[in-house]
Design an enzyme around this catalytic site. Structure first.
Site, mmCIF file in Angstrom:
data_model
loop_
_atom_site.group_PDB
_atom_site.id
_atom_site.type_symbol
_atom_site.label_atom_id
_atom_site.label_comp_id
_atom_site.label_asym_id
_atom_site.label_seq_id
_atom_site.Cartn_x
_atom_site.Cartn_y
_atom_site.Cartn_z
ATOM 1 N N LYS A 127 0.960 -1.167 -0.108
ATOM 2 C CA LYS A 127 -0.057 0.099 0.226
ATOM 3 C C LYS A 127 0.953 1.279 0.118
ATOM 4 O O LYS A 127 1.577 1.486 0.836
ATOM 5 C CB LYS A 127 -0.772 0.099 1.271
ATOM 6 C CG LYS A 127 -2.071 1.033 0.681
ATOM 7 C CD LYS A 127 -2.649 1.616 2.230
ATOM 8 C CE LYS A 127 -1.604 3.026 2.648
ATOM 9 N NZ LYS A 127 -1.910 4.094 1.784
ATOM 10 N N GLU A 186 9.437 15.843 15.048
ATOM 11 C CA GLU A 186 9.690 15.985 13.561
ATOM 12 C C GLU A 186 9.112 17.044 12.779
ATOM 13 O O GLU A 186 7.816 16.730 12.682
ATOM 14 C CB GLU A 186 9.604 14.531 13.193
ATOM 15 C CG GLU A 186 10.049 14.487 11.695
ATOM 16 C CD GLU A 186 10.237 12.479 11.343
ATOM 17 O OE1 GLU A 186 9.140 12.252 11.533
ATOM 18 O OE2 GLU A 186 11.309 12.254 10.881
ATOM 19 N N GLU A 219 10.108 1.790 10.550
ATOM 20 C CA GLU A 219 10.938 2.925 10.309
ATOM 21 C C GLU A 219 10.375 4.184 10.470
ATOM 22 O O GLU A 219 9.474 4.458 9.584
ATOM 23 C CB GLU A 219 11.675 2.779 8.993
ATOM 24 C CG GLU A 219 12.926 3.324 8.944
ATOM 25 C CD GLU A 219 12.882 4.793 8.594
ATOM 26 O OE1 GLU A 219 12.678 5.787 9.198
ATOM 27 O OE2 GLU A 219 13.028 5.209 7.235
ATOM 28 N N CYS A 272 13.693 11.064 6.392
ATOM 29 C CA CYS A 272 13.624 10.412 8.123
ATOM 30 C C CYS A 272 14.964 10.963 8.670
ATOM 31 O O CYS A 272 14.903 11.032 9.928
ATOM 32 C CB CYS A 272 13.287 9.099 7.891
ATOM 33 S SG CYS A 272 14.308 8.035 6.684
HETATM 34 P P1 NAI Z 1 1.655 8.444 7.585
HETATM 35 O O1 NAI Z 1 2.707 7.686 8.719
HETATM 36 O O2 NAI Z 1 0.611 8.593 8.107
HETATM 37 O O3 NAI Z 1 1.660 7.960 6.341
HETATM 38 C C1 NAI Z 1 2.669 6.615 5.756
HETATM 39 C C2 NAI Z 1 1.787 5.448 5.379
HETATM 40 O O4 NAI Z 1 1.125 4.907 6.108
HETATM 41 C C3 NAI Z 1 0.938 6.078 4.274
HETATM 42 O O5 NAI Z 1 0.822 4.778 2.997
HETATM 43 C C4 NAI Z 1 -0.475 5.830 5.104
HETATM 44 O O6 NAI Z 1 -1.532 5.831 4.085
HETATM 45 C C5 NAI Z 1 -0.125 4.953 5.737
HETATM 46 N N1 NAI Z 1 -0.979 4.942 7.012
HETATM 47 C C6 NAI Z 1 -1.302 5.938 7.873
HETATM 48 N N2 NAI Z 1 -1.874 5.578 8.775
HETATM 49 C C7 NAI Z 1 -2.166 4.331 8.719
HETATM 50 C C8 NAI Z 1 -3.050 3.324 9.667
HETATM 51 N N3 NAI Z 1 -3.550 3.681 10.690
HETATM 52 N N4 NAI Z 1 -2.847 2.101 9.289
HETATM 53 C C9 NAI Z 1 -2.211 1.509 8.350
HETATM 54 N N5 NAI Z 1 -1.503 2.377 7.195
HETATM 55 C C10 NAI Z 1 -1.445 3.605 7.623
HETATM 56 O O7 NAI Z 1 2.813 9.734 7.387
HETATM 57 P P2 NAI Z 1 2.202 11.159 6.581
HETATM 58 O O8 NAI Z 1 0.659 11.572 7.100
HETATM 59 O O9 NAI Z 1 2.274 11.055 5.086
HETATM 60 O O10 NAI Z 1 3.175 12.229 7.170
HETATM 61 C C11 NAI Z 1 2.913 12.620 8.573
HETATM 62 C C12 NAI Z 1 4.382 12.633 9.177
HETATM 63 O O11 NAI Z 1 4.982 11.512 9.008
HETATM 64 C C13 NAI Z 1 5.397 13.539 8.249
HETATM 65 O O12 NAI Z 1 5.273 15.033 8.555
HETATM 66 C C14 NAI Z 1 6.520 13.321 8.858
HETATM 67 O O13 NAI Z 1 6.955 13.877 10.262
HETATM 68 C C15 NAI Z 1 6.531 11.559 8.887
HETATM 69 N N6 NAI Z 1 6.799 10.871 7.675
HETATM 70 C C16 NAI Z 1 8.252 10.015 8.101
HETATM 71 C C17 NAI Z 1 8.656 9.570 7.162
HETATM 72 C C18 NAI Z 1 9.895 8.481 7.380
HETATM 73 O O14 NAI Z 1 10.703 8.332 6.254
HETATM 74 N N7 NAI Z 1 9.983 7.919 8.426
HETATM 75 C C19 NAI Z 1 8.078 9.683 5.704
HETATM 76 C C20 NAI Z 1 6.895 10.260 5.643
HETATM 77 C C21 NAI Z 1 6.247 10.972 6.671
#
Ligand code: NAI
Ligand code: MG
Length: 503
Positions: A186, A396, A261, A295
């Site tokens: 996904k 972050e 991660e 990240c």
């Molecule tokens: P997110 O963590 O919500 O999304 C990442 C993935 O997880 C997406 O595919 C999303 O649809 C999915 N997802 C979200 N909630 C879920 C759930 N309850 N169950 C299963 N899948 C779920 O990140 P988002 O909203 O895109 O970005 C928010 C913050 O996350 C950013 O501001 C940043 O701080 C952090 N982030 C960190 C990343 C990293 O590389 N560690 C990458 C992207 C965002």
């Protein structure tokens, strides 16, 4: 089928995407689609299948059907398929990179180097496929032959974010497939297209249908359904710590494996004995490359007070000269923020930092100057006078915002570096070899870079300490994240010992 392959000459037209299930493009059960926007132009360029639990069921069933023969295929043959995939990736890398730029607005330079580089992960893990050797174990029992086997887990759910869609997918997919697992992916709702286009390469490389599947949609429906599905044996996730925690909690209800991660608040520590020119470039690459949306962003500059002002002057010269603009152009250094919610979050954190009393010495809000288009540009921003207790130093931001925290002694530098909930990366800039070793021991992070920053390879493990996550991606050990160990006991004589006690 309504999906059409996107090609770079179709900018301006909308491309319609279906799920990719069992080797075919499958329209969403809901019959609906959501829009994907180009963050630079603001235009909707694609319509993405809006998945739900029924689509997830279908994809998990397709993956489960592919698992028996895939897991029993000779590992060398699996490895060869991964090698063929790598060859195809090289031919498609630039096209896939352009699609990623269209979706997340990151620099074409950066995305193209990532999409070319991912081929190496498939080659490396393809090579490992036939080297998952168990052991013959001498035991303390007589007449026993004991050995171990590494067996794949089954269907792996892979949930990826928008910042580096194919790179972060590859970190999961390459070891998982090499070890004989199958996948339901996904991608982020903001950047689904490159993953769907990538799926097309698997059939061409000769993979059986169903080994890889992608269901697009949102975290709360498709993501959650994947995590909850009883036939999904493991979730491999990259994203925010808040979503990672929810996934971990849901996975715990089924005692499901996870790797997580989850980002960080990585310190970049500059000592007074550092090569200052290299350190300035390292700090800039840590926080302004990728518009800070990584990240491993070095979002806290922990700077020795004796060189503070001199260093900040040099930093301002380099960061202040960064060219802001169109991410497709090779001269651009800093592109837009990838999504509107992310833009709002970054701007809000800049306001929070000002209210907390930090001093803004560069940028400080939205950028509408030369090169900007659309409404998602943030100026590269630097705050001095930050205390490590401030929110700008603890949370972050995931944007081009640097917090500078001064220190006096080496011990103080490590204390500040470690005073965080996270532990993903850390940079250390020093010319003292002893200090380089001391720092790499003292700092609680999964990666420590000394006199460099943001270096990664398929050969080296990557992952977090503390709230930055669980498990490792990359390197020999990471393939073990996708197997379970079976211990086999064979009695070499009929065992007629007394049955009422343990052997
Ligand atoms: P997110 O963590 O919500 O999304 C990442 C993935 O997880 C997406 O595919 C999303 O649809 C999915 N997802 C979200 N909630 C879920 C759930 N309850 N169950 C299963 N899948 C779920 O990140 P988002 O909203 O895109 O970005 C928010 C913050 O996350 C950013 O501001 C940043 O701080 C952090 N982030 C960190 C990343 C990293 O590389 N560690 C990458 C992207 C965002
Ligand atoms: Mg998009």
């Amino acid at each position: 089928m309504s999906a059409a392959l996107a090609s770079p000459d179709r900018i301006g037209e909308r491309v319609v995407y279906d799920h990719h299930i069992g080797g075919a493009r499958v329209p969403p059960a809901s019959g609906t689609r959501f829009e994907s926007r180009n963050p630079y132009t603001g235009e909707v360029w694609a319509e993405i299948a809006h998945g739900n639990a029924a689509d997830v069921d279908r994809a998990v069933a397709a993956a489960s059907a592919a698992f028996p023969s895939w897991s029993r295929m000779q590992p060398s043959a699996r490895g060869r398929l991964l090698g063929r995939l790598a060859d195809l990736i090289v031919t498609q890398a630039d096209r896939l990179a352009e699609i990623e730029v269209r979706d997340n607005g990151k620099l074409l330079q950066e995305m193209a180097s990532q999409t070319r580089y991912i081929a190496e992960w498939y080659r490396y893990f393809g090579g490992l496929a036939d080297k998952l050797e168990g052991s013959v174990i001498p035991t303390d029992k007589a007449d026993i032959f004991n050995y171990t086997r590494y067996e794949p887990l089954g269907v792996i759910g892979m949930i990826t974010p928008w910042n580096s869609p194919l790179l972060l997918l590859t970190w999961k997919l390459a070891p998982a497939l090499a070890a004989g697992n199958v996948a339901v992916i996904k991608p982020s709702e903001f950047t689904s297209a490159s993953t769907l286009e990538f799926m097309e390469l698997f059939a061409e490389a000769g993979f059986p249908a169903g080994v890889v599947n992608t269901v697009t949609g949102f975290g709360h429906d498709v993501g959650a359904a994947l995590v909850e599905h009883p036939d999904v044996k493991k979730i491999a996730f990259t994203g925010s710590d808040a979503s990672g925690q929810k996934i971990y909690e849901a996975a715990a209800r089924q005692i499901k494996h996870v790797t997580l991660e989850l980002g960080g608040k990585s310190p970049n520590i500059v000592f007074e004995d550092a090569d200052l020119e290299a350190a300035v470039l390292g700090v800039v690459s840590g926080i302004f490359a990728a518009t800070g949306q990584t990240c491993i962003a070095g979002s806290r500059l922990v700077l020795q007070r004796s060189i503070h002002d001199r260093f900040v002057d040099e930093l301002l010269k380099v960061a202040g000269a960064a060219r802001i603009g169109d991410p497709m152009l090779p001269m651009t250094n800093v592109g837009p923020v990838a999504t509107k919610p992310q833009y709002d979050k970054v701007v809000e954190y800049i306001e929070i930092a000002k209210r907390e009393g930090a001093t803004c010495v560069l940028g400080g809000g939205p950028y509408r100057g030369e090169g900007a288009r659309g409404d998602q540009f943030v100026a590269p921003t630097i705050f001095t006078g930050v205390h490590n207790t401030m929110r700008i130093a603890r949370e972050e931001v995931f944007g081009p915002v640097l917090a500078i925290i001064p220190f006096d002694t080496e011990e103080e530098a490590y204390a500040i570096a470690n005073d965080t909930a996270y532990g993903l990366g850390a940079g250390v800039w020093t010319s003292d070899i002893g200090r380089a070793f001391r720092a790499s021991e003292q700092i609680q992070a999964g990666t420590v870079w000394v006199n460099t920053y943001r270096a990664l390879s398929y050969t080296s493990p990557f992952g977090g300490y503390k709230r930055s996550g669980l498990g490792r991606e990359g390197g020999l050990e990471s393939i073990k994240e996708y197997v379970q160990t079976k211990s086999v006991w064979i009695s070499t004589r009929p065992d007629k010992s007394y049955p009422f006690v343990m052997k």
